[in-house]
Write a protein that holds these residues in place. Structure first.
Motif, PDB file in Angstrom:
ATOM      1  N   GLU A 112       0.888  -1.168   0.000  1.00 57.99           N
ATOM      2  CA  GLU A 112       0.000   0.000   0.000  1.00 57.99           C
ATOM      3  C   GLU A 112       0.921   1.212   0.000  1.00 57.99           C
ATOM      4  OE1 GLU A 112      -3.459   2.011  -0.353  1.00 57.99           O
ATOM      5  OE2 GLU A 112      -3.274  -0.177  -0.366  1.00 57.99           O
ATOM      6  N   LEU A 113       0.816   2.030  -1.009  1.00 59.22           N
ATOM      7  CA  LEU A 113       1.697   3.173  -1.202  1.00 59.22           C
ATOM      8  C   LEU A 113       1.054   4.436  -0.662  1.00 59.22           C
ATOM      9  CD1 LEU A 113       4.354   4.134  -2.599  1.00 59.22           C
ATOM     10  CD2 LEU A 113       2.971   4.545  -4.628  1.00 59.22           C
ATOM     11  N   LYS A 114       1.800   5.188   0.128  1.00 61.40           N
ATOM     12  CA  LYS A 114       1.329   6.461   0.665  1.00 61.40           C
ATOM     13  C   LYS A 114       2.320   7.547   0.276  1.00 61.40           C
ATOM     14  CE  LYS A 114      -2.174   4.771   2.708  1.00 61.40           C
ATOM     15  NZ  LYS A 114      -3.398   4.877   1.946  1.00 61.40           N
ATOM     16  N   ASP A 115       1.798   8.639  -0.248  1.00 63.63           N
ATOM     17  CA  ASP A 115       2.656   9.769  -0.581  1.00 63.63           C
ATOM     18  C   ASP A 115       3.176  10.405   0.700  1.00 63.63           C
ATOM     19  OD1 ASP A 115       3.922  11.765  -2.122  1.00 63.63           O
ATOM     20  OD2 ASP A 115       2.202  13.081  -1.906  1.00 63.63           O
ATOM     21  N   GLY A 116       2.334  10.507   1.696  1.00 69.03           N
ATOM     22  CA  GLY A 116       2.722  11.081   2.989  1.00 69.03           C
ATOM     23  C   GLY A 116       2.990   9.990   4.005  1.00 69.03           C
ATOM     24  N   ASP A 117       3.122  10.387   5.255  1.00 73.58           N
ATOM     25  CA  ASP A 117       3.392   9.401   6.296  1.00 73.58           C
ATOM     26  C   ASP A 117       2.569   9.649   7.553  1.00 73.58           C
ATOM     27  OD1 ASP A 117       4.729  11.721   6.994  1.00 73.58           O
ATOM     28  OD2 ASP A 117       6.346  10.669   7.980  1.00 73.58           O
ATOM     29  N   MET A 118       1.652  10.590   7.483  1.00 77.46           N
ATOM     30  CA  MET A 118       0.847  10.911   8.651  1.00 77.46           C
ATOM     31  C   MET A 118      -0.604  10.512   8.385  1.00 77.46           C
ATOM     32  SD  MET A 118       3.061  12.305  10.656  1.00 77.46           S
ATOM     33  CE  MET A 118       2.119  13.113  11.915  1.00 77.46           C
ATOM     34  N   PHE A 119      -1.109   9.550   9.153  1.00 75.43           N
ATOM     35  CA  PHE A 119      -2.525   9.258   9.091  1.00 75.43           C
ATOM     36  C   PHE A 119      -2.975   8.773  10.452  1.00 75.43           C
ATOM     37  CE2 PHE A 119       0.043   6.164   6.929  1.00 75.43           C
ATOM     38  CZ  PHE A 119      -0.366   4.917   7.350  1.00 75.43           C
ATOM     39  N   ASP A 120      -4.255   9.020  10.749  1.00 70.41           N
ATOM     40  CA  ASP A 120      -4.742   8.745  12.101  1.00 70.41           C
ATOM     41  C   ASP A 120      -4.855   7.248  12.365  1.00 70.41           C
ATOM     42  OD1 ASP A 120      -7.263   7.837  11.106  1.00 70.41           O
ATOM     43  OD2 ASP A 120      -8.000   9.886  11.067  1.00 70.41           O
ATOM     44  N   THR A 121      -5.013   6.901  13.621  1.00 70.82           N
ATOM     45  CA  THR A 121      -5.051   5.509  14.060  1.00 70.82           C
ATOM     46  C   THR A 121      -6.175   4.737  13.384  1.00 70.82           C
ATOM     47  OG1 THR A 121      -4.187   6.235  16.185  1.00 70.82           O
ATOM     48  CG2 THR A 121      -5.136   4.037  16.095  1.00 70.82           C
ATOM     49  N   LYS A 122      -7.330   5.366  13.248  1.00 74.31           N
ATOM     50  CA  LYS A 122      -8.460   4.698  12.613  1.00 74.31           C
ATOM     51  C   LYS A 122      -8.129   4.322  11.169  1.00 74.31           C
ATOM     52  CE  LYS A 122     -13.375   5.305  11.686  1.00 74.31           C
ATOM     53  NZ  LYS A 122     -14.509   6.221  11.758  1.00 74.31           N
TER      54      LYS A 122
END
Length: 160
Positions: A112-122
């Motif tokens: 799973e590719l993410k441009d950023g690195d910040m996402f919430d726990t949910k």
């Protein structure tokens, strides 16, 4: 890289307008969000293009046993996974599968590719659940060991 000035959001900014009380600011926030999503899509396209240039892009995921055992690496994009007879219809596909063949060892990395690195726990929990569900679904259908990975593309520190 996608730019805000080229943004054409599909949804209106009504929700942001209610929260912010300012139509212009709401439109800007909507365009920022849209641009962020576009950057992720652009990143996926760049990776696919590089894989294709290096003859590593698979356009069919139905005959993975035919790849042999020669040392090689292949990338299978989401659209190819979606169209595969292996997968079925009620499963969330990852962005990429990366197949690594090394003699008799065959590994399938579910990415799973993410441009950023910040996402919430949910959101992180949901991503992990989808990856694990896909892994459980495909593991018995292919002759590869499987592992799941979230690639935070613009994060230099693996620990973060």
């Amino acid at each position: 890289m996608a730019k805000i000035e080229n943004s054409k959001p599909k949804s209106s900014s009504d929700g942001y307008k209610r929260v912010l009380g300012n139509a212009q600011l709401a439109t800007l926030i909507t365009k920022v969000h849209s641009t962020s999503i576009s950057n992720g899509s652009e990143l996926e396209n760049m990776i696919q293009s590089l894989a294709e240039q290096k003859d590593m892009l698979l356009k069919n995921a139905d005959n993975l046993d035919d790849l042999g055992t020669e040392n090689s690496v292949y990338l299978i994009p989401k659209k190819v996974v979606q169209n595969s007879k292996l997968i079925g219809s009620n499963i969330q596909e990852p962005d990429f599968l990366i197949l690594v063949l090394n003699g008799k060892k065959k590994n399938c990395h579910i990415i799973e590719l993410k441009d950023g690195d910040m996402f919430d726990t949910k959101k992180a929990s949901g991503e992990k659940y989808n990856l694990e569900s896909f892994q459980n679904h495909i593991a018995s259908k292919i002759a590869f060991t499987t592992s799941i990975h979230i690639c935070c593309f613009n994060q230099n520190n693996k620990e973060n």
